[in-house]
Design an enzyme around this catalytic site. Structure first.
Site, short mmCIF file in Angstrom:
data_model
loop_
_atom_site.label_atom_id
_atom_site.label_comp_id
_atom_site.label_asym_id
_atom_site.label_seq_id
_atom_site.Cartn_x
_atom_site.Cartn_y
_atom_site.Cartn_z
N ASP A 114 13.85 -77.80 36.62
CA ASP A 114 14.22 -77.40 37.98
C ASP A 114 13.62 -76.05 38.38
O ASP A 114 13.12 -75.90 39.49
CB ASP A 114 15.75 -77.31 38.11
CG ASP A 114 16.42 -78.67 38.11
OD1 ASP A 114 15.72 -79.67 38.33
OD2 ASP A 114 17.64 -78.73 37.90
N GLN B 296 11.03 -74.63 37.61
CA GLN B 296 9.57 -74.62 37.81
C GLN B 296 9.15 -75.39 39.07
O GLN B 296 7.99 -75.34 39.46
CB GLN B 296 8.87 -75.23 36.60
CG GLN B 296 9.05 -74.45 35.31
CD GLN B 296 8.40 -75.13 34.12
OE1 GLN B 296 7.53 -75.99 34.27
NE2 GLN B 296 8.82 -74.75 32.92
N HIS C 261 15.20 -85.48 40.14
CA HIS C 261 16.39 -84.70 40.50
C HIS C 261 16.04 -83.95 41.77
O HIS C 261 14.96 -83.39 41.89
CB HIS C 261 16.76 -83.73 39.37
CG HIS C 261 17.99 -82.91 39.64
ND1 HIS C 261 19.14 -83.43 40.18
CD2 HIS C 261 18.24 -81.59 39.44
CE1 HIS C 261 20.05 -82.47 40.29
NE2 HIS C 261 19.52 -81.35 39.85
#
Length: 491
Positions: free
Chosen positions: A108, A110, A132
């Site tokens: 997340d 990154q 996600h």
């Protein structure tokens, strides 16, 4: 950038939170054909990246991996995993411009850097995929209007995604199309083909939204899936040792107890888990779970409120900007706890012994699952989504603790889940200490003696367990999975 959810009006927020539809098997009759002949480039080769890529390649898709120049030059783990599995690997500049679908499967924290790097390289009309939706919903990443944005979110760790595919099945999966980015109206076709390529259509697919996936995912992982298991492990271990139990035995009872208990949960929900107890123990576990729910309800509600408002995300992103100072401190402190450093027990603990001597642990599981589910549903999330983000994933997380205690759980889950886990457990442990001090003999570490029970009380408790909404929706969804697995194996 503004938190996307907070830019929506109330009606839009409720509509996206409540989007959830179980898709029929006939909707996947075309399998992965929509993506066949197109170039799919995956960014990131971690557990999800590698295993989704293997499944997609085995489903006939053209898969390659785009990695940063340094990762390739230094032959880092991502490069080694991709090349050892025979995939084409190249830099962003080499692979992204030809991609029809770019799948971002990096951590997340990154996502923003990755998306800002790949967007200028993507051709007009390409698609961007996530597993996600944090970057879209919480960060509020703005994607070029000609790009289609979709999500395919397997409700299992990456290794399980691969193993179930190899068995001819798959794992339950959420799919979604970002309503701000579907310029050609092909988002659902892309998402369905991607889900089919991973095998998800064989286990059941929910058509959801980026918003519903993110808010329910964050709530589940912070509370019952990780936070409750961590808090419960620390509290139960300390209680056992304080009352004279051998630390090695106490550690094993807890480390492997969660996995054993939740295996029953996986097969038959809370009903089967509670049925593994004697009648006196079942009545006691039920009473303890009701006490726990009353104590913990405000904490669960606070986590849900902070997730809905964006308070959680803003706090975590501030820690990202501060080099993960809080996260790393909490991780180090967890590693030094008595539970994590206890010696290993060489003796055997029988399966039923985990149930008989773990009545409190069963009560914690029941209370946590029901509270997480109830709190999500009360916030507008549909029951099916709430089930997958609470009860369904719990056995998978418990399995990580069985491997290498809390260390393994926190290594396997995302940094986002780990951060939320610490927030919850650091609040939950002191909250439950007065409750722990009032426990009775037989609640933990020893079995409750057999004895007479009141038939009417037992009847009412059994009815209450079976009639809870999560048991109703869980029975339906587990039935879908069983039916679809039967069809998949037969076909």
């Amino acid at each position: 950038m503004a938190n996307y959810f907070n830019t929506l009006n109330l009606r839009q927020q409720l509509a996206q939170l409540g989007k959830c539809r179980f898709m029929g098997r006939d909707e996947f009759a075309d399998g992965a054909s929509y993506l066949q002949g197109k170039k799919v480039v995956i960014v990131g080769c971690g557990a999800q990246g590698l295993n989704q890529g293997l499944n997609m390649r085995d489903s006939g898709l053209d898969i390659s991996y785009a990695l940063r120049k340094e990762a390739i030059a230094e032959k880092r783990a991502s490069w080694r995993k991709a090349t050892e599995n025979g995939f084409k690997v190249g830099t962003y500049e080499e692979l992204i411009p030809q991609a029809d679908l770019v799948v971002n499967l990096t951590p997340d924290k990154q996502h923003s850097d990755v998306v800002r790097s790949v967007q200028p390289l993507m051709k007009d009309g390409a698609a961007l995929g996530y597993s996600h939706g944090f970057n879209i919903v919480e960060v509020g990443e703005q994607i070029r209007k000609d790009i289609t944005v979709v999500m395919v979110a397997p409700k299992c760790p990456g290794t399980e995604v691969r193993e179930e595919y190899k068995r001819g099945f798959g794992v339950p999966t959420l799919i979604a199309v970002h309503p701000e980015n579907d310029p050609q109206g092909e988002g659902m076709a892309i998402a369905k083909a991607w889900a089919a390529a991973t095998g998800g259509h064989r286990a059941g697919v929910l058509e959801s939204s980026f918003v519903a996936e993110v808010k329910s995912d964050l709530m589940g992982e912070q509370t019952i899936l990780c936070g409750m298991l961590q808090a419960g492990s620390l509290l139960c271990f300390d209680k056992l040792v304080a009352e004279g139990t051998d630390p090695a035995y106490a550690e094993k009872l807890i480390q492997f107890g969660w996995e054993t208990i939740t295996e029953a949960l996986k097969q038959g929900g809370i009903t089967l888990m509670m049925d593994r107890l004697s009648n006196p123990a079942k009545l006691r576990a039920y009473a303890l779970s009701e006490q726990l729910k009353e104590i913990m309800a405000p904490l669960f509600q606070k986590h849900m409120d902070d997730i809905i408002s964006g308070e959680f995300s803003s706090g975590m992103m501030a820690d990202w900007a501060n080099d993960d100072k809080k996260l790393l401190t909490w991780r180090e402190e967890t590693g030094k706890t008595a539970f994590e450093t206890a010696p290993q027990y060489e003796g055997k603990i029988g399966e039923q012994e985990y149930f008989d001597k773990g009545v409190l642990m069963i009560a914690m599981v029941k209370a946590g699952v029901e509270l997480a589910f109830e709190t999500m549903v009360d916030s507008g999330i549909i029951e099916e989504s709430a089930y997958y983000e609470s009860l369904h994933e719990l056995p998978l997380i418990a399995n990580t603790i069985a491997r290498k205690r809390l260390y393994e759980m926190n290594v396997v889950i995302s940094d986002t889940a780990e951060y939320g886990n610490y927030l919850f457990s650091y609040a939950c442990v002191p909250l439950l200490k007065p409750f722990m001090a009032e426990l009775q003999p037989g609640d933990l570490g020893s079995a409750i003696p057999e004895g007479a029970v009141d038939n009417a009380q037992l009847r009412d408790v059994n009815d209450a367990i079976r009639s809870h909404a999560i048991e109703q929706v869980g029975k339906k969804l587990r039935g879908y999975m069983t039916d679809m697995k039967r069809i998949a194996v037969a076909g």
